[in-house]
Design an enzyme around this catalytic site. Structure first.
Site, PDB file in Angstrom:
ATOM      1  N   GLU B  68      -3.633   2.788   2.065  1.00 31.85           N
ATOM      2  CA  GLU B  68      -2.613   3.834   2.069  1.00 31.85           C
ATOM      3  C   GLU B  68      -1.280   3.335   1.518  1.00 31.85           C
ATOM      4  OE1 GLU B  68      -4.668   3.221   4.573  1.00 31.85           O
ATOM      5  OE2 GLU B  68      -5.663   5.122   5.089  1.00 31.85           O
ATOM      6  N   PHE B 130      -7.948   9.344  20.267  1.00 32.52           N
ATOM      7  CA  PHE B 130      -8.423   8.440  19.218  1.00 32.52           C
ATOM      8  C   PHE B 130      -7.651   8.695  17.928  1.00 32.52           C
ATOM      9  CE2 PHE B 130     -11.416   7.524  15.688  1.00 32.52           C
ATOM     10  CZ  PHE B 130     -11.398   6.148  15.829  1.00 32.52           C
ATOM     11  N   GLN B 131      -7.125   7.640  17.350  1.00 32.35           N
ATOM     12  CA  GLN B 131      -6.342   7.686  16.109  1.00 32.35           C
ATOM     13  C   GLN B 131      -5.124   8.597  16.199  1.00 32.35           C
ATOM     14  OE1 GLN B 131      -9.068   8.176  12.776  1.00 32.35           O
ATOM     15  NE2 GLN B 131      -9.369   5.974  12.742  1.00 32.35           N
ATOM     16  N   LYS B 180      -5.082  18.770  13.035  1.00 36.54           N
ATOM     17  CA  LYS B 180      -6.375  19.149  12.478  1.00 36.54           C
ATOM     18  C   LYS B 180      -6.669  20.632  12.738  1.00 36.54           C
ATOM     19  CE  LYS B 180     -11.051  17.407  11.978  1.00 36.54           C
ATOM     20  NZ  LYS B 180     -12.041  16.401  12.391  1.00 36.54           N
ATOM     21  N   MET B 493      10.236 -17.278  -5.139  1.00 38.19           N
ATOM     22  CA  MET B 493      11.611 -16.986  -4.759  1.00 38.19           C
ATOM     23  C   MET B 493      11.981 -17.668  -3.441  1.00 38.19           C
ATOM     24  SD  MET B 493      14.343 -15.656  -5.655  1.00 38.19           S
ATOM     25  CE  MET B 493      14.355 -14.277  -6.795  1.00 38.19           C
TER      26      MET B 493
HETATM   27  C1  LIG Z   1       6.183  -7.845   2.106  1.00 37.28           C
HETATM   28  C2  LIG Z   1       7.082  -8.985   1.873  1.00 37.28           C
HETATM   29  N1  LIG Z   1       6.931 -10.139   2.560  1.00 37.28           N
HETATM   30  C3  LIG Z   1       7.756 -11.174   2.350  1.00 37.28           C
HETATM   31  C4  LIG Z   1       8.765 -11.095   1.442  1.00 37.28           C
HETATM   32  C5  LIG Z   1       9.702 -12.264   1.228  1.00 37.28           C
HETATM   33  N2  LIG Z   1       9.571 -12.744  -0.161  1.00 37.28           N
HETATM   34  C6  LIG Z   1      10.437 -12.396  -1.126  1.00 37.28           C
HETATM   35  S1  LIG Z   1      10.051 -13.041  -2.621  1.00 37.28           S
HETATM   36  C7  LIG Z   1       8.746 -13.862  -1.964  1.00 37.28           C
HETATM   37  C8  LIG Z   1       7.873 -14.742  -2.828  1.00 37.28           C
HETATM   38  C9  LIG Z   1       7.126 -14.001  -3.845  1.00 37.28           C
HETATM   39  O1  LIG Z   1       6.164 -14.859  -4.400  1.00 37.28           O
HETATM   40  P1  LIG Z   1       5.352 -14.388  -5.667  1.00 37.28           P
HETATM   41  O2  LIG Z   1       4.782 -13.056  -5.447  1.00 37.28           O
HETATM   42  O3  LIG Z   1       4.413 -15.441  -6.083  1.00 37.28           O
HETATM   43  O4  LIG Z   1       6.501 -14.206  -6.750  1.00 37.28           O
HETATM   44  P2  LIG Z   1       7.428 -15.329  -7.442  1.00 37.28           P
HETATM   45  O5  LIG Z   1       8.716 -15.344  -6.702  1.00 37.28           O
HETATM   46  O6  LIG Z   1       6.702 -16.621  -7.359  1.00 37.28           O
HETATM   47  O7  LIG Z   1       7.598 -14.810  -8.810  1.00 37.28           O
HETATM   48  C10 LIG Z   1       8.618 -13.615  -0.602  1.00 37.28           C
HETATM   49  C11 LIG Z   1       7.606 -14.204   0.260  1.00 37.28           C
HETATM   50  C12 LIG Z   1       8.915  -9.860   0.773  1.00 37.28           C
HETATM   51  N3  LIG Z   1       9.889  -9.639  -0.096  1.00 37.28           N
HETATM   52  N4  LIG Z   1       8.060  -8.842   0.981  1.00 37.28           N
END
Ligand SMILES: Cc1ncc(C[n+]2csc(CCOP(=O)(O)OP(=O)(O)O)c2C)c(N)n1
Ligand SMILES: [Mg+2]
Lengths: 184, 579
Positions: B68, B130-131, B180, B493
């Site tokens: 979803e 349920f749900q 529903k 990042m």
């Molecule tokens: C759902 C979610 N969880 C955690 C984060 C924290 N976060 C921001 S950037 C990042 C790393 C992203 O890694 P990747 O997808 O490999 O991208 P890159 O920065 O290596 O290009 C994380 C964990 C987030 N923004 N969103």
């Protein structure tokens, strides 16, 4: 500088609006001193009266966020001198204490309170007034054996001359204003 | 002899009403609103709607995602590229709660999406059936409006209201939760679009006084700067912004979501604002004597340290959402209006001007940034492949004509920084929420919304795996989206922050990845892994030449950092080019 503000929120009758309003305050870590919901002078419009202690910048910010809610009609923020307001308190004291003399009777009268019910065990006193008046009466009744104490939130009437109806009319006109259709 | 019921039905038909089930009414309402595409996922409580959907296949296309959350992101991207509300269906309970990230994402980025969730039968609500989840309560803080419907006859009015609220003013997601029994019972159907809600007024009369005082300030400014936000795109004010900037000669900087609202190659464009924005607009924000903020909200990622933000500037704020005015930055002139209308009104009041000396300061910054950051990023002659050169190549090959979708992280910042946007609404990214996992499903939604456009999705190796199951959606509907994995084997990042602020302690940011090419192939999606610079261009050309979807897994240098950077807590003028 923090001070007391009374926020009057006029809303449509929509389930969930109370939750939406309180979320706005809790997200900003603003404690609610009192919260009252009632009907308003306009049929179908509800009035929430909220007392908070915060800065004037913050109260303006939260007021705008409240007004942004779809079911909120209008929000007013007032300082205490811009409104006439009252709270109501009920006290239940043991009749034993009372029997000790007409002291209580005297207290009740001098505070412009009134007695609602007397039984062999207890009596119920009602006081309408502001927070200070109510807490004064509370401190005087406490020594006599206070069984229960309950206080309402604030209800307030504004001193401003322009009433909600006038605002509603203005808003209605504004709402009917539509921009000319654009070409694209 | 006619029965009472038949008689009633006959009169209704005379009045132009039909006697149909709630489920069918929902679909009719959507058609009335011009909907032709729905993203969603079925389940017990929503089965009556899905059952009816089979009879409407010729008019309503349903895209079954694999989760979803994917449906929510796809619907949002669809809305962002088409300008029409996205539609998303989910069942009660887990179906509805799986939407929450997607709803919140659309909320923070002001995108109109109409979410329709099913609810257990009305008699069971509140019993922990349920749900059953209280999705109205759960979604309340992340929707512009939500409403539960328990009676079939309320469906048309609530849906009409939902569309009106989602689309107008500052747009946003709305959620309708329909029990529903309300889907199964019948009603006399008649639809009327909503154009008025007493307590909600999106049509704000022009604040001409404020606009006039803004014009005076603009006419007297010496170092003015326009900050263009998402509101420019939402209100369709790109032409007005261009006309305004060109007449006044004022340079333009953009927020992340404002990108593509002003041509990247325009002589007045100075680049991206904020944490990883360009050097000039960040540094010179604090030198400007006038800031004209259009349809933006002074997010902390844009402003850096508020105490040291734009202190030399008078600030004019054009913004449709009054709650955003004076929220983060105290402004001098509030223009609480739609950006397009306000700019239209402003243009005749401002004088023709030019700020060559001021603009030269931006160009000097550009040169510094080019030497220190952009050149080594986009034209490295040795070492491993860098994200900057990948995005620059794509930008060149697609000539800025593609729709760029991003995930979150370094890949997102590189895509935003190095792609040259030529057309409005050609960037789809998760701004306010920064939701990893957005990219892949958003790419699907964008391509379905604009099949005429090349859609390139940049994702990180981390973010891809948050919604990788949506490769199944690409397979099932053969969505020809081009996926570029900027694969650095890291949550890049976060690793960058560990590098800079946590003494290089790479706690849980290293990724051991599967073979993305094999995975793509398992979904019948052609794919290629590239690790040599010489193969970059040819593999991109191969990817873009094909009719169908494609996944390009590009091996990127492991420990590259995005610069410039305004470090958390720093002022925009303390923007760093290296560290
Ligand atoms: C759902 C979610 N969880 C955690 C984060 C924290 N976060 C921001 S950037 C990042 C790393 C992203 O890694 P990747 O997808 O490999 O991208 P890159 O920065 O290596 O290009 C994380 C964990 C987030 N923004 N969103
Ligand atoms: Mg990565």
């Amino acid at each position: 500088m923090k001070q007391e503000f009374t926020i009057s929120v006029f809303t449509e009758d929509h389930i969930g609006i109370l939750g939406q309003i309180t979320i706005i305050l809790t997200r900003r870590q603003i404690n609610i001193d009192s919260f009252t919901a009632s009907e308003s002078a306009v049929k179908g419009v509800y009035l929430l009266t909220i007392v908070v202690n915060t800065t004037s910048e913050m109260v303006q910010k939260v007021a705008r966020q409240m007004e942004k809610l779809i079911d909120v009609l209008k929000v007013f923020v007032h300082t205490s001198d811009q409104i006439i307001y009252q709270e109501i308190a009920l006290f239940k004291v043991t009749t034993n204490g009372l029997m000790s003399g007409n002291v209580i009777d005297h207290i009740v009268r001098s505070h412009y309170a009134r007695i609602l019910e007397v039984s062999p065990e207890y009596m119920v006193i009602e006081k309408t007034g502001n927070k200070i008046e109510i807490s004064e009466l509370l401190s005087q009744l406490e020594p006599f054996g206070l069984l229960q104490f309950a206080k309402s939130g604030r209800v307030a009437i504004t001193k401003q001359v322009k009433e909600l109806n006038a605002y509603l009319k203005e808003m209605d006109e504004a709402n009917r204003y539509k921009t000319e259709p654009t070409l694209n | 002899m006619k029965t009472e019921q038949e008689k009633e039905q006959a009169t209704m038909e005379l009045n132009g009403q039909e006697h149909i089930t709630g489920a069918e009414a929902i679909l009719q309402c959507l058609i009335e609103e011009g909907v032709d595409t729905i993203f969603g996922y079925p389940g017990g409580a929503i089965m009556p709607i899905y059952d009816k959907l089979m009879d409407y296949e010729d008019r309503l296309r349903h895209i079954l995602t694999r989760h979803e959350q994917g449906a929510a992101h796809a619907a949002q991207a669809y809305a962002m590229v088409t300008g029409r509300p996205g539609i998303c269906f989910a069942t009660s309970g887990p179906g509805a709660t799986n939407l929450v990230t997607g709803i919140a994402n659309a909320f923070l980025d002001s995108v109109p999406v109409v979410f329709i969730t099913a609810q257990v039968v009305s008699g069971l609500i509140g019993t922990d059936a349920f749900q059953e989840t209280d999705i109205i309560g759960v979604s309340m803080p992340v929707t512009k409006w939500n409403c539960q419907v328990k009676k079939p006859q309320d469906i048309p009015e609530v849906i009409a209201k939902a569309f009106y609220i989602a689309k107008t003013g500052r747009p946003g997601p709305v959620l309708i939760d329909i029990t529903k029994d309300a889907q199964l019972e019948k009603l006399n159907f008649k639809y009327k679009k909503c154009d008025y809600i007493r307590s909600y007024n999106p049509h704000i009369p022009l604040h001409t006084k404020a606009i006039e005082s803004a014009a005076i300030m603009i006419n007297h400014a010496e170092r003015p700067l326009i900050l263009a936000g998402h509101g420019v795109l939402i209100s369709g004010a790109e032409d007005e912004l261009k006309a305004f900037a060109e007449k006044t000669g004022i340079p333009v900087a953009s927020t992340l979501l404002g990108l593509s609202g002003f041509p990247s190659d325009h002589r007045l464009f100075t680049g991206l604002l904020g944490m990883h924005g360009n050097y000039g607009p960040n540094l010179l924000t604090n030198e400007a004597d006038l800031i004209i903020a259009v349809g933006m909200r002074f997010d902390d990622r844009v402003t850096g340290n508020l105490k040291k933000y734009a202190k030399k500037a008078t600030i004019i704020h054009i913004e449709i959402d009054e709650a955003e005015i004076n929220k983060n930055v105290i402004v001098d002139v509030e223009i609480h209006n739609d950006a397009k209308e306000a700019l239209r009104c402003l243009i005749p009041l401002v004088k023709e001007n030019s700020f060559e000396k001021w603009i030269r300061e931006f160009r000097i910054c550009d040169k510094i940034e080019y030497e220190k950051v952009i050149k080594p990023e986009t034209k490295p002659d040795k070492g491993e492949i860098r994200m900057g050169e990948v995005v620059t190549l794509i930008s060149e090959i697609t000539k800025g004509e593609a729709i760029i979708v991003t995930d979150v992280g370094q890949n997102q910042m590189y895509a935003a920084r190095y792609y040259k946007f030529n057309h409005p609404n050609s960037l789809v990214t998760s701004g306010g929420m920064g939701t990893m996992g957005f990219g892949l499903p958003a790419g699907i939604g964008a391509k379905i919304g604009r099949p005429d456009k090349i859609v390139v999705t940049f994702v990180g190796d981390g973010g891809l795996q948050m919604t990788i199951q949506e490769l199944g959606t690409i397979l099932q509907y053969n969505v020809p989206v081009k996926i570029i994995v900027l694969n650095n084997n890291f949550l890049g990042m976060v690793r960058q922050w560990q590098d800079m602020f946590f003494e290089k302690r790479y706690a849980s940011t290293k990724l051991v990845n599967p073979d993305f090419v094999m995975i793509a192939n398992a979904y019948n999606i052609p794919a290629k892994k590239v690790s040599k610079r010489e193969e970059l261009r040819s593999s991109m050309e191969e990817m873009l030449a094909g009719e169908g979807p494609f996944l390009l897994d590009i091996v990127i240098e492991k420990e590259g950092n995005v610069f410039p950077m305004v470090e958390p807590g720093s002022s925009v003028s303390e923007v760093r080019l290296t560290y």
